[in-house]
Design a protein around this motif. Sequence first.
Motif, PDB file in Angstrom:
ATOM      1  N   ASN A 112       0.825  -1.213   0.000  1.00  0.00           N
ATOM      2  CA  ASN A 112       0.000   0.000   0.000  1.00  0.00           C
ATOM      3  C   ASN A 112       0.851   1.251   0.000  1.00  0.00           C
ATOM      4  N   ALA A 113       0.214   2.354  -0.366  1.00  0.00           N
ATOM      5  CA  ALA A 113       0.826   3.679  -0.288  1.00  0.00           C
ATOM      6  C   ALA A 113       0.131   4.390   0.866  1.00  0.00           C
ATOM      7  N   PRO A 114       0.742   4.443   2.059  1.00  0.00           N
ATOM      8  CA  PRO A 114       0.004   4.859   3.251  1.00  0.00           C
ATOM      9  C   PRO A 114      -0.399   6.331   3.313  1.00  0.00           C
ATOM     10  N   THR A 115       0.573   7.245   3.287  1.00  0.00           N
ATOM     11  CA  THR A 115       0.230   8.651   3.457  1.00  0.00           C
ATOM     12  C   THR A 115       1.437   9.516   3.119  1.00  0.00           C
ATOM     13  N   THR A 116       1.246  10.815   3.118  1.00  0.00           N
ATOM     14  CA  THR A 116       2.307  11.758   2.803  1.00  0.00           C
ATOM     15  C   THR A 116       3.533  11.510   3.679  1.00  0.00           C
ATOM     16  N   GLY A 117       4.695  11.513   3.055  1.00  0.00           N
ATOM     17  CA  GLY A 117       5.931  11.292   3.782  1.00  0.00           C
ATOM     18  C   GLY A 117       6.319   9.838   3.907  1.00  0.00           C
ATOM     19  N   MET A 118       5.523   8.947   3.341  1.00  0.00           N
ATOM     20  CA  MET A 118       5.826   7.519   3.408  1.00  0.00           C
ATOM     21  C   MET A 118       5.892   6.957   1.997  1.00  0.00           C
ATOM     22  N   ALA A 119       6.547   5.816   1.880  1.00  0.00           N
ATOM     23  CA  ALA A 119       6.728   5.192   0.575  1.00  0.00           C
ATOM     24  C   ALA A 119       5.746   4.057   0.377  1.00  0.00           C
ATOM     25  N   VAL A 120       5.585   3.632  -0.861  1.00  0.00           N
ATOM     26  CA  VAL A 120       4.874   2.388  -1.158  1.00  0.00           C
ATOM     27  C   VAL A 120       5.617   1.277  -0.426  1.00  0.00           C
TER      28      VAL A 120
END
Length: 378
Positions: A350-358
Amino acid sequence: MTIRKWGRAAAGRALIALIMVGALATSAWLLVRSPSQAPSTVAAVPVDQQPAGNAASAAGPSVLEVSAPVQAQAPQEQGKNDLEQWAAGLSGALDIPERALIGYANGELTLRKEQPDCHLSWVTLAGIGKASSNHGRYNGDSLNADGVAAKPLGAVPLQGAAGEAASEQRSGPMQLTQAEWKKAKGTGNPQDIDDASIAAGRVLCAGGTDLEAGQSWWNAIDSYRNSDLFRQQVLGNAQLYAALSLAPEAASSPSTRAVRFALDQLGLPYVWGGNGPDSGAAGFDCSGLTKAAYDSAGVSLPRTADSQFRTEPPVPSGAAPKMGDLVFYGSPATRIHHVGLYLGNGLMINAPTTGMAVQIATYHIAGDDYAGAGRPAN
């Protein structure tokens, strides 16, 4: 339990096609939060309603509970022809050259004799081979009939940092350092897939490691390469190989093709409204990833997580998701704010949220707002 937070990657596709495992050093990094912390969440608005320039979103799950890949179809200690037939039967489904597959099997068979309590599986070696050199295909050539790279495989770009000691330079299809080769008492040629797989197995099994235990498997891969991205790539691909070894007929299904696509995006940044590099974005948001994954398999999905939840056939309540299923988070009565792609073994991409990677995460943990699963295709 560990929780990984990945920063933005600046290099677009640098981490996709050939899995340049060292790119994390220059384009993204991981921040570790206390295991007692719950995944962070922020207020969200569906992508198609969000004002341009506002990168806020609902955070998706980012907890990854350590685990080892599931049991795979094991090669039997028989004659050379039997091993070749085994590899020929799985090569196409796994997208692993037959010669490389034989090398990984030889690694397992050798360590099965040398260190039976290690429980090394060829799928772990195959995951390392994929993340290290795309099974010896990094330079555009495949291994020859003897299992040797047609052109010597040096360190992949961005992996050997400037000034790195000669003993730390990596080479060969398993990207072993000279120190690892010496520690493993490697014999033969590190460019040879058989010799390299056996050496890699000895590195993983050193110190009485039992690779059937999730934490031990995780620690062994971490010792092999100190990169959380590399570890996730190995885990994700090894899990896929294990599942397909038991059901190779599923390799051409849309769900499997969608999962392959998503695994190739590991490490790309979360981008609100992002549909991926093919659409001009550096990365994806959650539903952009799932839509692009199924688009690659010829199945069209709606654009937002909520619309995907309301249009795709649901998995019966109480039934476990299958590989390729969409897993949703939020309130079915009001709005679904997040979606991931189920990998198997309790994991999702998954692609969780801003500032995080797939990334790979555990799909369902106590206290989350898991709302159920959908099955776009078999």
